[in-house]
Design a protein around this motif. Structure first.
Motif, PDB file in Angstrom:
ATOM      1  N   PRO A  58       0.770  -1.256   0.000  1.00  0.00           N
ATOM      2  CA  PRO A  58       0.000   0.000   0.000  1.00  0.00           C
ATOM      3  C   PRO A  58       0.801   1.307   0.000  1.00  0.00           C
ATOM      4  O   PRO A  58       0.570   2.148  -0.846  1.00  0.00           O
ATOM      5  CB  PRO A  58      -0.852  -0.098   1.260  1.00  0.00           C
ATOM      6  N   TYR A  59       1.732   1.502   0.908  1.00  0.00           N
ATOM      7  CA  TYR A  59       2.414   2.802   1.015  1.00  0.00           C
ATOM      8  C   TYR A  59       3.898   2.734   0.702  1.00  0.00           C
ATOM      9  O   TYR A  59       4.612   3.718   0.863  1.00  0.00           O
ATOM     10  CB  TYR A  59       2.191   3.404   2.406  1.00  0.00           C
ATOM     11  N   HIS A  60       4.359   1.601   0.241  1.00  0.00           N
ATOM     12  CA  HIS A  60       5.758   1.424  -0.128  1.00  0.00           C
ATOM     13  C   HIS A  60       6.092   2.345  -1.306  1.00  0.00           C
ATOM     14  O   HIS A  60       5.341   2.422  -2.273  1.00  0.00           O
ATOM     15  CB  HIS A  60       5.995  -0.040  -0.529  1.00  0.00           C
ATOM     16  N   VAL A  61       7.218   3.065  -1.204  1.00  0.00           N
ATOM     17  CA  VAL A  61       7.692   3.883  -2.323  1.00  0.00           C
ATOM     18  C   VAL A  61       9.172   3.590  -2.560  1.00  0.00           C
ATOM     19  O   VAL A  61       9.913   3.244  -1.637  1.00  0.00           O
ATOM     20  CB  VAL A  61       7.482   5.402  -2.090  1.00  0.00           C
ATOM     21  N   ASP A  62       9.562   3.705  -3.811  1.00  0.00           N
ATOM     22  CA  ASP A  62      10.962   3.590  -4.189  1.00  0.00           C
ATOM     23  C   ASP A  62      11.522   4.993  -4.352  1.00  0.00           C
ATOM     24  O   ASP A  62      10.897   5.851  -4.976  1.00  0.00           O
ATOM     25  CB  ASP A  62      11.095   2.832  -5.515  1.00  0.00           C
ATOM     26  N   VAL A  63      12.701   5.201  -3.803  1.00  0.00           N
ATOM     27  CA  VAL A  63      13.368   6.504  -3.854  1.00  0.00           C
ATOM     28  C   VAL A  63      14.675   6.327  -4.605  1.00  0.00           C
ATOM     29  O   VAL A  63      15.469   5.448  -4.281  1.00  0.00           O
ATOM     30  CB  VAL A  63      13.660   7.040  -2.432  1.00  0.00           C
ATOM     31  N   ARG A  64      14.872   7.150  -5.616  1.00  0.00           N
ATOM     32  CA  ARG A  64      16.135   7.153  -6.362  1.00  0.00           C
ATOM     33  C   ARG A  64      16.736   8.544  -6.282  1.00  0.00           C
ATOM     34  O   ARG A  64      16.075   9.534  -6.556  1.00  0.00           O
ATOM     35  CB  ARG A  64      15.910   6.785  -7.821  1.00  0.00           C
ATOM     36  N   SER A  65      17.985   8.575  -5.858  1.00  0.00           N
ATOM     37  CA  SER A  65      18.728   9.832  -5.808  1.00  0.00           C
ATOM     38  C   SER A  65      20.109   9.541  -6.368  1.00  0.00           C
ATOM     39  O   SER A  65      20.908   8.850  -5.730  1.00  0.00           O
ATOM     40  CB  SER A  65      18.820  10.345  -4.369  1.00  0.00           C
ATOM     41  N   GLY A  66      20.347  10.025  -7.577  1.00  0.00           N
ATOM     42  CA  GLY A  66      21.596   9.687  -8.251  1.00  0.00           C
ATOM     43  C   GLY A  66      21.646   8.189  -8.482  1.00  0.00           C
ATOM     44  O   GLY A  66      20.692   7.575  -8.946  1.00  0.00           O
ATOM     45  N   THR A  71      14.199   2.857   0.022  1.00  0.00           N
ATOM     46  CA  THR A  71      12.796   2.512   0.150  1.00  0.00           C
ATOM     47  C   THR A  71      12.219   3.286   1.323  1.00  0.00           C
ATOM     48  O   THR A  71      12.909   3.493   2.326  1.00  0.00           O
ATOM     49  CB  THR A  71      12.654   0.995   0.425  1.00  0.00           C
ATOM     50  N   ALA A  72      10.993   3.723   1.196  1.00  0.00           N
ATOM     51  CA  ALA A  72      10.278   4.339   2.319  1.00  0.00           C
ATOM     52  C   ALA A  72       8.903   3.697   2.400  1.00  0.00           C
ATOM     53  O   ALA A  72       8.381   3.178   1.409  1.00  0.00           O
ATOM     54  CB  ALA A  72      10.161   5.847   2.126  1.00  0.00           C
TER      55      ALA A  72
END
Length: 175
Positions: A58-66, A71-72
């Motif tokens: 439900p609230y899992h997000v993938d974070v990409r920075s460079g 994961t959050a």
């Protein structure tokens, strides 16, 4: 964060924040009240792309920075699967990371024997406002003046200054 972002000041001056005069003034002139100073231009410091989907967790997000992938998520008690830190944990992690890195850079430049830094943080809210507690442990054979100076530097780290000043957030929809 680059080493040039570490605040440097002499014992009688405050933190340096770059040139105070506008590009059209010479360093010896001061603006009159009728002259308008040109605000400094913004430059991109970093970027991140966060992707979430209604399908799957439900609230899992993938974070990409460079080149970095994080994961959050939200904790189970708030409907998430706890597959990563919650957003406020990432916020205080950014503050703690910036604090530890800045202190290491400052001590290294001064030649001080700072062996390690531990920053313990917490975020609290009363429903209307929030506050962050930051507890710093400094390892190494530092004298009291060095310890006091490093704690003072904590108040001038780039993320500390951004949080205290507030940061404008401009939101638009991309198509």
């Amino acid at each position: 964060m680059t080493q040039s972002q570490i605040p440097i000041e002499s014992p009688t001056e405050g933190p340096t924040e770059g040139p105070s005069e506008s590009p059209t003034e010479s360093p010896t002139e001061s603006p009159t009240e009728s002259q308008e100073q040109t605000p400094p231009e913004f430059r991109r410091v970093t970027t991140a792309v966060v992707t979430g989907s209604a399908a799957g967790v439900p609230y899992h997000v993938d974070v990409r920075s460079g080149a970095h992938h994080l994961t959050a998520d939200e904790p189970v008690r708030r409907g998430g699967s706890d597959s990563g830190p919650e957003p406020f944990a990432l916020l205080i992690s950014a503050l703690g990371s910036c604090t530890a890195i800045t202190l290491r850079m400052y001590a290294e430049r001064k030649g001080w024997p700072l062996a390690d830094v531990k920053v313990r943080l917490g975020y609290e809210t009363n429903g209307q406002s929030g506050r962050i507690s930051r507890r710093v442990t400094l390892g190494g054979e530092l004298d009291q003046a060095q310890r006091a100076r490093l704690l003072d530097i904590c108040e001038r780290t780039p993320v500390t200054l951004a949080l205290r000043a507030g940061v404008a957030i401009d939101t638009t929809e991309e198509h």
